[in-house]
Scaffold this motif. Structure first.
Motif, mmCIF file in Angstrom:
data_model
loop_
_atom_site.group_PDB
_atom_site.id
_atom_site.type_symbol
_atom_site.label_atom_id
_atom_site.label_comp_id
_atom_site.label_asym_id
_atom_site.label_seq_id
_atom_site.Cartn_x
_atom_site.Cartn_y
_atom_site.Cartn_z
ATOM 1 N N LEU A 1 0.831 -1.194 0.000
ATOM 2 C CA LEU A 1 0.000 0.000 0.000
ATOM 3 C C LEU A 1 0.870 1.249 0.000
ATOM 4 O O LEU A 1 1.840 1.344 0.735
ATOM 5 N N LEU A 2 0.475 2.236 -0.807
ATOM 6 C CA LEU A 2 1.244 3.464 -0.870
ATOM 7 C C LEU A 2 0.780 4.431 0.210
ATOM 8 O O LEU A 2 -0.390 4.766 0.296
ATOM 9 N N ALA A 3 1.695 4.888 1.007
ATOM 10 C CA ALA A 3 1.404 5.959 1.944
ATOM 11 C C ALA A 3 2.382 7.082 1.648
ATOM 12 O O ALA A 3 2.093 7.975 0.889
ATOM 13 N N GLU A 4 3.570 6.998 2.192
ATOM 14 C CA GLU A 4 4.619 7.968 1.891
ATOM 15 C C GLU A 4 5.875 7.200 1.517
ATOM 16 O O GLU A 4 6.856 7.177 2.258
ATOM 17 N N PRO A 5 5.885 6.522 0.363
ATOM 18 C CA PRO A 5 7.033 5.677 0.004
ATOM 19 C C PRO A 5 8.220 6.518 -0.406
ATOM 20 O O PRO A 5 8.069 7.669 -0.829
ATOM 21 N N PRO A 6 9.411 5.982 -0.244
ATOM 22 C CA PRO A 6 10.592 6.687 -0.744
ATOM 23 C C PRO A 6 10.577 6.671 -2.256
ATOM 24 O O PRO A 6 9.926 5.820 -2.870
ATOM 25 N N PRO A 7 11.260 7.608 -2.911
ATOM 26 C CA PRO A 7 11.314 7.592 -4.366
ATOM 27 C C PRO A 7 11.898 6.287 -4.874
ATOM 28 O O PRO A 7 12.792 5.710 -4.263
ATOM 29 N N ALA A 8 11.347 5.797 -5.976
ATOM 30 C CA ALA A 8 11.865 4.569 -6.573
ATOM 31 C C ALA A 8 13.270 4.812 -7.094
ATOM 32 O O ALA A 8 13.647 5.936 -7.406
ATOM 33 N N GLN A 9 14.043 3.745 -7.205
ATOM 34 C CA GLN A 9 15.422 3.890 -7.641
ATOM 35 C C GLN A 9 15.532 4.106 -9.144
ATOM 36 O O GLN A 9 16.573 4.532 -9.619
ATOM 37 N N ALA A 10 14.448 3.796 -9.860
ATOM 38 C CA ALA A 10 14.528 3.892 -11.320
ATOM 39 C C ALA A 10 13.888 5.178 -11.798
ATOM 40 O O ALA A 10 14.284 6.255 -11.383
ATOM 41 N N HIS A 11 12.866 5.047 -12.633
ATOM 42 C CA HIS A 11 12.284 6.201 -13.307
ATOM 43 C C HIS A 11 11.749 7.269 -12.368
ATOM 44 O O HIS A 11 11.941 8.450 -12.585
ATOM 45 N N LEU A 12 11.043 6.845 -11.292
ATOM 46 C CA LEU A 12 10.371 7.818 -10.450
ATOM 47 C C LEU A 12 11.320 8.602 -9.559
ATOM 48 O O LEU A 12 10.932 9.614 -9.003
ATOM 49 N N ALA A 13 12.549 8.161 -9.421
ATOM 50 C CA ALA A 13 13.509 8.888 -8.594
ATOM 51 C C ALA A 13 13.733 10.295 -9.112
ATOM 52 O O ALA A 13 14.033 11.202 -8.352
ATOM 53 N N THR A 14 13.562 10.511 -10.410
ATOM 54 C CA THR A 14 13.798 11.825 -10.985
ATOM 55 C C THR A 14 12.698 12.809 -10.619
ATOM 56 O O THR A 14 12.849 13.995 -10.821
ATOM 57 N N PHE A 15 11.567 12.322 -10.094
ATOM 58 C CA PHE A 15 10.467 13.216 -9.783
ATOM 59 C C PHE A 15 10.639 13.889 -8.431
ATOM 60 O O PHE A 15 9.921 14.836 -8.126
ATOM 61 N N GLY A 16 11.508 13.368 -7.606
ATOM 62 C CA GLY A 16 11.893 14.083 -6.398
ATOM 63 C C GLY A 16 11.092 13.803 -5.154
ATOM 64 O O GLY A 16 11.636 13.825 -4.059
ATOM 65 N N SER A 17 9.790 13.552 -5.257
ATOM 66 C CA SER A 17 8.983 13.334 -4.062
ATOM 67 C C SER A 17 7.711 12.585 -4.428
ATOM 68 O O SER A 17 7.297 12.554 -5.582
ATOM 69 N N TRP A 18 7.088 11.988 -3.408
ATOM 70 C CA TRP A 18 5.832 11.284 -3.644
ATOM 71 C C TRP A 18 4.727 12.253 -4.052
ATOM 72 O O TRP A 18 3.849 11.934 -4.847
ATOM 73 N N GLU A 19 4.754 13.473 -3.533
ATOM 74 C CA GLU A 19 3.740 14.456 -3.901
ATOM 75 C C GLU A 19 3.769 14.721 -5.403
ATOM 76 O O GLU A 19 2.724 14.796 -6.059
ATOM 77 N N ILE A 20 4.982 14.881 -5.959
ATOM 78 C CA ILE A 20 5.103 15.110 -7.398
ATOM 79 C C ILE A 20 4.657 13.870 -8.164
ATOM 80 O O ILE A 20 3.893 13.954 -9.139
ATOM 81 N N THR A 21 5.118 12.703 -7.710
ATOM 82 C CA THR A 21 4.755 11.454 -8.370
ATOM 83 C C THR A 21 3.244 11.255 -8.367
ATOM 84 O O THR A 21 2.648 10.908 -9.392
ATOM 85 N N ARG A 22 2.615 11.475 -7.231
ATOM 86 C CA ARG A 22 1.157 11.314 -7.146
ATOM 87 C C ARG A 22 0.447 12.294 -8.078
ATOM 88 O O ARG A 22 -0.549 11.957 -8.709
ATOM 89 N N GLY A 23 0.962 13.511 -8.159
ATOM 90 C CA GLY A 23 0.368 14.486 -9.074
ATOM 91 C C GLY A 23 0.424 14.003 -10.512
ATOM 92 O O GLY A 23 -0.544 14.169 -11.277
ATOM 93 N N TYR A 24 1.553 13.408 -10.899
ATOM 94 C CA TYR A 24 1.677 12.867 -12.246
ATOM 95 C C TYR A 24 0.725 11.688 -12.451
ATOM 96 O O TYR A 24 0.086 11.561 -13.508
ATOM 97 N N LEU A 25 0.613 10.824 -11.442
ATOM 98 C CA LEU A 25 -0.316 9.698 -11.538
ATOM 99 C C LEU A 25 -1.756 10.198 -11.672
ATOM 100 O O LEU A 25 -2.558 9.614 -12.410
ATOM 101 N N GLN A 26 -2.066 11.293 -10.999
ATOM 102 C CA GLN A 26 -3.411 11.842 -11.063
ATOM 103 C C GLN A 26 -3.727 12.368 -12.465
ATOM 104 O O GLN A 26 -4.891 12.353 -12.889
ATOM 105 N N GLU A 27 -2.708 12.805 -13.184
ATOM 106 C CA GLU A 27 -2.925 13.228 -14.564
ATOM 107 C C GLU A 27 -3.266 12.034 -15.456
ATOM 108 O O GLU A 27 -3.998 12.168 -16.444
ATOM 109 N N ILE A 28 -2.719 10.879 -15.118
ATOM 110 C CA ILE A 28 -2.960 9.681 -15.918
ATOM 111 C C ILE A 28 -4.319 9.066 -15.572
ATOM 112 O O ILE A 28 -5.054 8.624 -16.459
ATOM 113 N N PHE A 29 -4.648 9.033 -14.280
ATOM 114 C CA PHE A 29 -5.938 8.523 -13.815
ATOM 115 C C PHE A 29 -6.590 9.580 -12.926
ATOM 116 O O PHE A 29 -6.515 9.503 -11.698
ATOM 117 N N PRO A 30 -7.230 10.597 -13.520
ATOM 118 C CA PRO A 30 -7.791 11.696 -12.726
ATOM 119 C C PRO A 30 -8.903 11.291 -11.777
ATOM 120 O O PRO A 30 -9.180 12.006 -10.817
#
Length: 207
Positions: free
Chosen positions: A21-50
């Motif tokens: 379950l996702l709560a406040e996971p650390p950035p992934a070591q691969a692609h998502l690490a470049t996004f910097g934070s879970w807040e940014i990652t979640r925002g991007y995911l929300q664009e894909i599945f609004p």
């Protein structure tokens, strides 16, 4: 077994397993690490599945045999981090019941190294796949090239495609490239196909 039933079992296993379950996971070591934070990652995911109210994470690990299979199918070698892909399961709980919406993944395709206004050009592609195993939505993040590559006129050509479809881009193909970025256009289409195939391998989905 259908894609939807497979994914519903995956969602149930994810919830019961707890650790995924996702709560406040650390950035992934691969692609998502470049996004910097879970807040940014979640925002991007929300664009894909609004419509999603939550995202559940599933990380897979491919064997050498699976890597060889994937590389043969896709026609290129995987990055080391691609051997451990991370999938994001989109769910909607607004009605009080958990409804599966689809799966998202972020892919960083190989783009020829070049500078634009002092910055290295990269393509971060977010792909959402629906319950039927078809492309639901494609979005580009942090792209500094032609804005036309990031707009619906190009990206929406990929919506509805499955592994049985052609992802070839060209002026005489079903997917038309952005005029000044034909190579990058093909890379984005390749990323969508890669997402579908990685999900097929990880979910054990035939077809």
């Amino acid at each position: 077994m259908g894609y939807l039933s497979t994914m519903m079992r995956l969602v149930a296993g994810t919830v019961l397993g707890g650790a995924l379950l996702l709560a406040e996971p650390p950035p992934a070591q691969a692609h998502l690490a470049t996004f910097g934070s879970w807040e940014i990652t979640r925002g991007y995911l929300q664009e894909i599945f609004p419509d999603a109210t939550d995202f559940l994470r599933r990380r897979d690990s491919y064997t050498d045999a699976e890597v060889a299979q994937i590389e043969a199918e896709l026609g290129f070698e995987l990055y080391p981090e691609d051997r451990n892909p991370e999938f994001y399961i989109a769910v909607d709980e607004s009605s009080g019941k958990r409804r599966f919406l689809g799966v998202a993944i972020f892919i960083d395709p190989r783009v020829e190294s070049r500078l634009l206004e002092g910055n290295v050009v990269r393509i971060e592609v977010g792909i959402g796949v629906d319950a039927r195993g078809r492309v639901k939505r494609v979005r580009l993040f942090d792209y500094r090239g032609s804005r036309a590559l990031t707009r619906p006129a190009f990206l929406d050509q990929l919506v509805g495609l499955s592994l049985g479809d052609s992802f070839e881009v060209g002026s005489d193909k079903a997917i038309k490239p952005v005029d000044d970025e034909p190579v990058e256009s093909q890379l984005v289409a390749n990323a969508a196909r890669e997402a579908l195939y990685l999900m097929k391998v990880s979910l054990g989905q035939g077809g």
